[in-house]
Write a protein that holds these residues in place. Structure first.
Motif, PDB file in Angstrom:
ATOM      1  N   VAL A 133       1.321  -1.198   0.183  1.00  0.00           N
ATOM      2  CA  VAL A 133      -0.332   0.077  -0.074  1.00  0.00           C
ATOM      3  C   VAL A 133       1.107   0.998  -0.076  1.00  0.00           C
ATOM      4  N   GLY A 134       1.725   0.783   0.703  1.00  0.00           N
ATOM      5  CA  GLY A 134       2.564   2.257   0.415  1.00  0.00           C
ATOM      6  C   GLY A 134       3.673   2.733  -0.672  1.00  0.00           C
ATOM      7  N   LEU A 135       3.630   1.406  -0.894  1.00  0.00           N
ATOM      8  CA  LEU A 135       4.487   1.713  -2.511  1.00  0.00           C
ATOM      9  C   LEU A 135       2.921   2.618  -3.916  1.00  0.00           C
ATOM     10  N   GLN A 136       1.786   2.694  -3.128  1.00  0.00           N
ATOM     11  CA  GLN A 136       0.780   3.070  -3.838  1.00  0.00           C
ATOM     12  C   GLN A 136       0.210   4.200  -3.662  1.00  0.00           C
ATOM     13  N   SER A 137       0.758   5.115  -1.807  1.00  0.00           N
ATOM     14  CA  SER A 137       0.814   5.850  -1.702  1.00  0.00           C
ATOM     15  C   SER A 137       1.564   7.013  -1.980  1.00  0.00           C
ATOM     16  N   ALA A 138       3.448   6.299  -2.552  1.00  0.00           N
ATOM     17  CA  ALA A 138       4.060   7.353  -2.829  1.00  0.00           C
ATOM     18  C   ALA A 138       4.001   7.663  -3.874  1.00  0.00           C
ATOM     19  N   LYS A 139       3.047   7.174  -5.343  1.00  0.00           N
ATOM     20  CA  LYS A 139       3.245   7.502  -5.642  1.00  0.00           C
ATOM     21  C   LYS A 139       1.477   8.534  -6.030  1.00  0.00           C
ATOM     22  N   VAL A 140       0.980   8.079  -5.622  1.00  0.00           N
ATOM     23  CA  VAL A 140      -0.527   8.957  -5.229  1.00  0.00           C
ATOM     24  C   VAL A 140       0.127  10.214  -4.272  1.00  0.00           C
ATOM     25  N   PHE A 141       0.815  10.585  -3.731  1.00  0.00           N
ATOM     26  CA  PHE A 141       1.713  11.451  -2.747  1.00  0.00           C
ATOM     27  C   PHE A 141       2.409  12.365  -4.278  1.00  0.00           C
ATOM     28  N   LEU A 142       2.691  12.221  -4.798  1.00  0.00           N
ATOM     29  CA  LEU A 142       3.885  12.220  -6.041  1.00  0.00           C
ATOM     30  C   LEU A 142       3.269  13.185  -7.183  1.00  0.00           C
ATOM     31  N   GLU A 143       1.985  12.856  -7.352  1.00  0.00           N
ATOM     32  CA  GLU A 143       1.373  12.748  -8.594  1.00  0.00           C
ATOM     33  C   GLU A 143      -0.360  14.076  -7.389  1.00  0.00           C
ATOM     34  N   ILE A 144       0.091  14.117  -5.825  1.00  0.00           N
ATOM     35  CA  ILE A 144      -0.876  15.655  -5.220  1.00  0.00           C
ATOM     36  C   ILE A 144      -0.250  17.014  -5.588  1.00  0.00           C
ATOM     37  N   SER A 145       1.666  16.218  -5.238  1.00  0.00           N
ATOM     38  CA  SER A 145       2.639  17.421  -5.619  1.00  0.00           C
ATOM     39  C   SER A 145       2.847  17.841  -6.490  1.00  0.00           C
ATOM     40  N   GLU A 146       2.590  17.363  -7.623  1.00  0.00           N
ATOM     41  CA  GLU A 146       2.790  17.275  -9.257  1.00  0.00           C
ATOM     42  C   GLU A 146       1.520  18.188  -9.314  1.00  0.00           C
ATOM     43  N   ASN A 147      -0.176  17.871  -9.306  1.00  0.00           N
ATOM     44  CA  ASN A 147      -1.214  18.630  -9.212  1.00  0.00           C
ATOM     45  C   ASN A 147      -0.802  20.337  -8.408  1.00  0.00           C
ATOM     46  N   ALA A 148      -0.085  20.382  -7.456  1.00  0.00           N
ATOM     47  CA  ALA A 148       0.126  21.781  -6.723  1.00  0.00           C
ATOM     48  C   ALA A 148       1.312  22.357  -6.851  1.00  0.00           C
ATOM     49  N   LYS A 149       1.945  21.743  -8.265  1.00  0.00           N
ATOM     50  CA  LYS A 149       2.708  22.722  -8.482  1.00  0.00           C
ATOM     51  C   LYS A 149       1.562  23.207  -9.982  1.00  0.00           C
ATOM     52  N   VAL A 150       0.516  22.076 -10.502  1.00  0.00           N
ATOM     53  CA  VAL A 150      -0.173  23.294 -11.971  1.00  0.00           C
ATOM     54  C   VAL A 150      -0.823  24.135 -11.017  1.00  0.00           C
ATOM     55  N   LYS A 151      -1.881  23.645  -9.715  1.00  0.00           N
ATOM     56  CA  LYS A 151      -2.606  24.722  -9.467  1.00  0.00           C
ATOM     57  C   LYS A 151      -1.844  26.106  -8.383  1.00  0.00           C
ATOM     58  N   THR A 152      -0.279  25.852  -7.871  1.00  0.00           N
ATOM     59  CA  THR A 152       0.773  26.855  -7.403  1.00  0.00           C
ATOM     60  C   THR A 152       0.574  27.812  -9.233  1.00  0.00           C
ATOM     61  N   ASP A 153       1.183  27.333 -10.294  1.00  0.00           N
ATOM     62  CA  ASP A 153       2.175  27.783 -11.101  1.00  0.00           C
ATOM     63  C   ASP A 153       0.400  28.805 -12.012  1.00  0.00           C
ATOM     64  N   LEU A 154      -1.016  28.378 -11.757  1.00  0.00           N
ATOM     65  CA  LEU A 154      -2.176  29.051 -12.196  1.00  0.00           C
ATOM     66  C   LEU A 154      -2.466  30.107 -11.320  1.00  0.00           C
ATOM     67  N   GLU A 155      -2.303  30.230 -10.127  1.00  0.00           N
ATOM     68  CA  GLU A 155      -2.539  31.297  -9.167  1.00  0.00           C
ATOM     69  C   GLU A 155      -1.637  32.441  -9.463  1.00  0.00           C
ATOM     70  N   VAL A 156      -0.171  32.029  -9.452  1.00  0.00           N
ATOM     71  CA  VAL A 156       1.323  32.415 -10.111  1.00  0.00           C
ATOM     72  C   VAL A 156       0.645  33.750 -10.966  1.00  0.00           C
ATOM     73  N   ARG A 157       0.131  33.040 -12.612  1.00  0.00           N
ATOM     74  CA  ARG A 157      -0.115  33.484 -13.010  1.00  0.00           C
ATOM     75  C   ARG A 157      -0.967  34.188 -13.575  1.00  0.00           C
ATOM     76  N   LYS A 158      -1.714  34.441 -13.061  1.00  0.00           N
ATOM     77  CA  LYS A 158      -3.107  35.025 -12.753  1.00  0.00           C
ATOM     78  C   LYS A 158      -3.205  36.138 -11.845  1.00  0.00           C
ATOM     79  N   ALA A 159      -2.149  36.495 -11.289  1.00  0.00           N
ATOM     80  CA  ALA A 159      -0.891  36.972  -9.689  1.00  0.00           C
ATOM     81  C   ALA A 159       0.011  37.842 -10.763  1.00  0.00           C
ATOM     82  N   VAL A 160       0.596  37.359 -11.267  1.00  0.00           N
ATOM     83  CA  VAL A 160       1.250  38.919 -12.700  1.00  0.00           C
ATOM     84  C   VAL A 160       0.262  39.269 -13.299  1.00  0.00           C
ATOM     85  N   ILE A 161      -0.473  38.625 -13.479  1.00  0.00           N
ATOM     86  CA  ILE A 161      -1.286  39.328 -14.964  1.00  0.00           C
ATOM     87  C   ILE A 161      -2.118  40.808 -14.022  1.00  0.00           C
ATOM     88  N   ASN A 162      -2.821  40.322 -12.607  1.00  0.00           N
ATOM     89  CA  ASN A 162      -2.956  41.061 -12.000  1.00  0.00           C
ATOM     90  C   ASN A 162      -2.346  42.155 -11.439  1.00  0.00           C
TER      91      ASN A 162
END
Length: 447
Positions: free
Chosen positions: A123-152
């Motif tokens: 289960v830990g192996l599967q969780s590590a993969k999901v945790f990586l996906e969470i971090s990657e999605n968090a990076k996308v979310k952060t970049d979107l918010e940064v882009r919006k903040a720069v435009i503003n």
């Protein structure tokens, strides 16, 4: 001389490795620069790197583990044991004091462990993969918010620059009018109220200009922070507000299908549900047995003196091989309670995912509506400004021809200044509304 050379070298080194701050930026260049240098974006990228390391850390747990250990003991006071004296030819019933072992001993051991089966590890192996996906999605979310903040932030700088330019032009016009009407008044051909009305208008314009100049400095500083550069750095912006507004008018954007599953917020919520499923599997896996194997080997040496580093010292070898089987039998209901708690959290996460889906549908529709209104309002405010300019010119002509009052002129001027600021704000609203829609839908259109 040596100190001067060292100082020059350090200054050159600091300049070489210092941050390369651009002297000018378009909006797209500002966004690209921020995605590389904004501190939140950089930390989000570091979170991905950390997740990758954690994934390998979890994987390595099930791989062979080799440990070595060296143990040295020196009995400052050796333990004394007693045995029947008759063992050594003594009298029956008496005891003799003896010391077993040597005063010093050393042991060197190497152990190889291998996990054979453990449900928690799988289960830990599967969780590590999901945790990586969470971090990657968090990076996308952060970049979107940064882009919006720069435009503003970029838009706020442009609107402050435009406001300064308009106010300075208005001040020049009103100041000229005031000089002319003052001369007319001094010749007795105009009332004092006309002069005072223009003085009020000029005073308000100068006050507004002073405030806008302060706000412009703050806007630049906010942009610098968003870009990830030094607080008071000087950066020239190459885009202008009206061009950006026109470039961002694309009603085709409103035809985007509301597919919430492609949005980053939905993906993050889905990650949370998946992680709760894995937590449930983890609690269930704790009821399964675990099996591991080991093999070790080493050497012992014994002596009353420290001779363990001598070449002729004797070492005695040993080796062991074995397996460890751990079978959970009874936990007084602890495992069952943990499993039930994990089930409850999973059900909550599923409801949260449904709630996120519904909320995103509403947010997308709201963002589309706001964007449509911003575009329509821009067109309306542009027409209003043209009308306000004609009205102000007409009242100015009537005033100097003596057929219009100073009060009517001031009203027309106030209406013009309001229309000017309203148009600037609607330009910024178009840009920001488009950025908000693209942030929610995670679909960046090329301008």
């Amino acid at each position: 001389m040596k100190h001067q050379f060292l100082l020059c070298f350090l200054l050159l080194l600091g300049h070489t490795y210092g941050q390369d701050i651009p002297s000018s930026l378009s909006l797209q260049e500002a966004v690209d620069y921020a995605l590389e240098n904004n501190r939140q974006s950089k930390n989000a990228a570091r979170e991905i790197d950390a997740a990758k390391q954690q994934k390998w850390e979890t994987t390595a747990t099930g791989l062979p583990q080799l440990d070595a250990k060296i143990n040295y003991q020196n009995f400052l006071k050796q333990q004394i044991s007693v045995v029947p004296a008759e063992f050594f030819g003594g009298n029956p019933g008496e005891f003799a004091q003896v010391i077993f072992g040597t005063k010093q001993n050393a042991t060197a051991t190497a152990t190889l462990n291998q996990l054979l089966f453990d449900g928690s590890y799988l289960v830990g192996l599967q969780s590590a993969k999901v945790f990586l996906e969470i971090s990657e999605n968090a990076k996308v979310k952060t970049d979107l918010e940064v882009r919006k903040a720069v435009i503003n932030a970029y838009g706020n700088v442009l609107i402050s620059e435009e406001s300064v330019s308009i106010l300075e032009k208005n001040i020049v016009v009103v100041d000229q009018n005031l000089n002319e009407i003052t001369k007319i008044y001094e010749n007795g051909l105009e009332e004092q109220e006309s002069v005072e009305q223009l003085q009020i208008t000029l005073s308000n314009l100068k006050s507004n200009l002073t405030n806008v100049l302060r706000l412009r400095s703050i806007a630049y500083q906010m942009l610098n922070i968003t870009l990830g550069i030094e607080f008071n750095a000087t950066v020239k912006l190459t885009d202008d507000l009206e061009t950006l507004a026109i470039r961002n008018i694309s009603l085709n954007t409103l035809d985007i299908e509301n597919n919430v599953e492609t949005t980053i917020d939905y993906k993050i919520a889905a990650n949370d549900t998946k992680s709760k499923e894995l937590l449930l599997k983890l609690e269930k896996s704790k009821a399964l047995p675990s099996l591991s194997a080991f093999i070790n080997g080493g050497y012992n040496s014994f002596s009353d003196d420290f001779v363990f580093l001598d070449n002729n010292n004797r070492w005695f070898g040993f080796s062991t091989v074995g397996v460890n089987l751990n079978v959970p039998i009874f936990s007084s209901g602890k495992r069952r309670a943990s499993t039930q708690r994990a089930k409850i959290n999973l059900e909550k996460s599923k409801d949260d995912l449904t709630e996120t889906e519904q909320r995103l549908n509403l947010q997308i529709e709201t963002a589309k509506s706001n964007y449509r209104f911003a575009v329509e309002d821009y067109t309306n405010k542009k027409q209003n400004l043209a009308l306000a300019e004609r009205i102000e010119n007409k009242n100015q002509t009537k005033f100097f021809e003596g057929v219009g009052s100073s009060f009517e002129l001031r009203q027309a001027q106030t209406q013009l200044y309001s229309a000017q600021q309203s148009l600037l704000q609607t330009m910024l609203d178009v840009i920001n509304a488009k950025a908000e829609l693209e942030t929610i839908t995670n679909k960046i259109s090329a301008n």
